[in-house]
Design a protein around this motif. Sequence first.
Motif, PDB file in Angstrom:
ATOM      1  N   PRO A 404      47.641 -28.902 162.764  1.00 38.93           N
ATOM      2  CA  PRO A 404      47.074 -27.551 162.627  1.00 38.93           C
ATOM      3  C   PRO A 404      45.622 -27.505 163.069  1.00 38.93           C
ATOM      4  O   PRO A 404      44.908 -28.523 163.032  1.00 38.93           O
ATOM      5  N   LEU A 405      45.176 -26.321 163.481  1.00 34.08           N
ATOM      6  CA  LEU A 405      43.827 -26.132 164.009  1.00 34.08           C
ATOM      7  C   LEU A 405      43.006 -25.228 163.100  1.00 34.08           C
ATOM      8  O   LEU A 405      43.495 -24.201 162.623  1.00 34.08           O
ATOM      9  N   LEU A 406      41.757 -25.623 162.880  1.00 31.29           N
ATOM     10  CA  LEU A 406      40.798 -24.804 162.143  1.00 31.29           C
ATOM     11  C   LEU A 406      39.638 -24.489 163.068  1.00 31.29           C
ATOM     12  O   LEU A 406      38.951 -25.394 163.550  1.00 31.29           O
ATOM     13  N   PRO A 447      49.903 -24.291 163.420  1.00 32.01           N
ATOM     14  CA  PRO A 447      49.168 -23.337 162.570  1.00 32.01           C
ATOM     15  C   PRO A 447      47.715 -23.262 163.012  1.00 32.01           C
ATOM     16  O   PRO A 447      47.092 -24.277 163.328  1.00 32.01           O
ATOM     17  N   LYS A 448      47.162 -22.049 163.004  1.00 27.59           N
ATOM     18  CA  LYS A 448      45.767 -21.845 163.404  1.00 27.59           C
ATOM     19  C   LYS A 448      45.103 -20.889 162.421  1.00 27.59           C
ATOM     20  O   LYS A 448      45.647 -19.839 162.108  1.00 27.59           O
ATOM     21  N   MET A 465      39.617 -17.175 168.438  1.00 27.35           N
ATOM     22  CA  MET A 465      40.424 -16.305 167.603  1.00 27.35           C
ATOM     23  C   MET A 465      41.890 -16.501 167.955  1.00 27.35           C
ATOM     24  O   MET A 465      42.234 -17.127 168.948  1.00 27.35           O
ATOM     25  N   ILE A 466      42.742 -15.895 167.145  1.00 28.36           N
ATOM     26  CA  ILE A 466      44.183 -16.052 167.300  1.00 28.36           C
ATOM     27  C   ILE A 466      44.790 -14.735 167.766  1.00 28.36           C
ATOM     28  O   ILE A 466      44.364 -13.670 167.348  1.00 28.36           O
ATOM     29  N   PRO A 467      45.822 -14.745 168.638  1.00 24.34           N
ATOM     30  CA  PRO A 467      46.511 -13.500 169.002  1.00 24.34           C
ATOM     31  C   PRO A 467      47.034 -12.806 167.750  1.00 24.34           C
ATOM     32  O   PRO A 467      47.546 -13.463 166.844  1.00 24.34           O
TER      33      PRO A 467
END
Length: 491
Positions: A404-406, A447-448, A465-467
């Motif tokens: 996962p990415l933070l 996961p982001k 940012m995430i879509p």
Amino acid sequence: MANMQRCLFRFIEQNWKCSFRCASSAARKRTSLRSAFPVLDLPLQPIQRHVYEANLRNSYACLKKHSELSEKVRKGGGENAVARHTQRNKKLLVRDRLCLLLDDQDFLELSPFAGLGLPYGDIPSAGCLTGIGRINGLWCVFIANDATVKGGTAYPITVKKQLRAQQIAIQNRLPCVYLVDSGGAFLPLQSEIFPDKNQGGRTFYNEAIMSALKIPQVAVVCGSCTAGGAYVPTMAEEAVMVHRIGTIFLGGPPLVKAATGEEVSPEQLGGATLHAEVSGCVDHFASEEKEAYDYTRNIISTLNFELPEEDEEGEEPLHPSEELLGLAPQSYCYSLDVKMVVSRLVDGSRFQEFKARYGDTLVTGFAKVHGHLLGIVASNGELSYQAALKGSHFVQLCDQRDIPLLFLQNTVPTPTPTLTASQAELNSNRLKAHGSMMSAVACAAVPKVTVVIGGCHGAESYMMMIPIHSSSADARSTPISSSFGQTPECL
């Protein structure tokens, strides 16, 4: 902050290590590889003290405002509305309902300040509470109308908030529980509620998509379900209805009186007895609200899910996490070294940096938070050509390894001016690298989570940012045993 952080990462654990179905091989317990990441020992230096103290004063002012807004939101529609709701209508307040439904009060609330300061007035919490909490140990999304706010009337912001919660449930494959208590749409603003594809009707479309994806949905009718709201419980897989409190009908008794001249009570027209014994619209009849939430908890226990083993809590950071208040920048034009933020966030302040000497305006690397391995992508200044290439490489690496990415975002508000041909060429190359990183982030199926710790400006913000949307085709193509969804979300 600590409870919210713990909630978030336990929620990631359930979905990433997979609690989806007993048949799923991903439900087996995993043992993490051992690591000995280097320690980031970055104490505050005397030269940084004045910046830290200015930031700290600003953070305390923001915390005070946050507390004031939180108190305003918790009051819902105000004292008179609360008295009418509890005394005259004999209903529980929405947060009391959640206390009966959820395992504990340690839940992650979504969009708590939505609805404040709108052109048509303040709508505390947008008239509904949404969030992620555990029911019988299983993380679920809940959407609960607050009838003390304009009788649970749905405003445009209410619809937007509900759709956002459904979207998170779809993309993270979480069961969804609806606590329905609404008089329907606010008709003076119906042009902003009904017609478009991302407005009112999308709620029911999402329910259909979730059913197709085998994402469980349970509805508790604990108040009015009028007009379009009547479809919410009837499209859920199972519905519970409270006697003499819950009603389901497209048009209420006044409309029946106007159309036919017949006088009929709400209970006769669409009460729990009618729908449990005659129409069959609901599956469980509850004589009181507490019984309804007991039914709901029992329904969740029938979903045939397996929970992952609870991991041990990670180490405390080397430096106190309270110092983060002094590291949150007062001005968006500058900030202290982002590694100082990372060192006060991750377990044991241990951080394995990736490409430390290349593109140092973006910090990338691996760390653990509450025992969960994460890839961290953190802004440390203007995102240069080299930094964007580095970010692309690291995001793809995490995607390949299912990590996962933070994202910790703090972008610069103004770009560097273009004054020469060489600068124009450099800008052109940087834009290409930015596009490469945007593509890597959008395509990564892990996961982001994005945390904005400072400014959020321009094209650089898109890469961190995430879509916020995905097509239904994307959703259908994702197997139910996959973890956290193919188009992950920013919470």
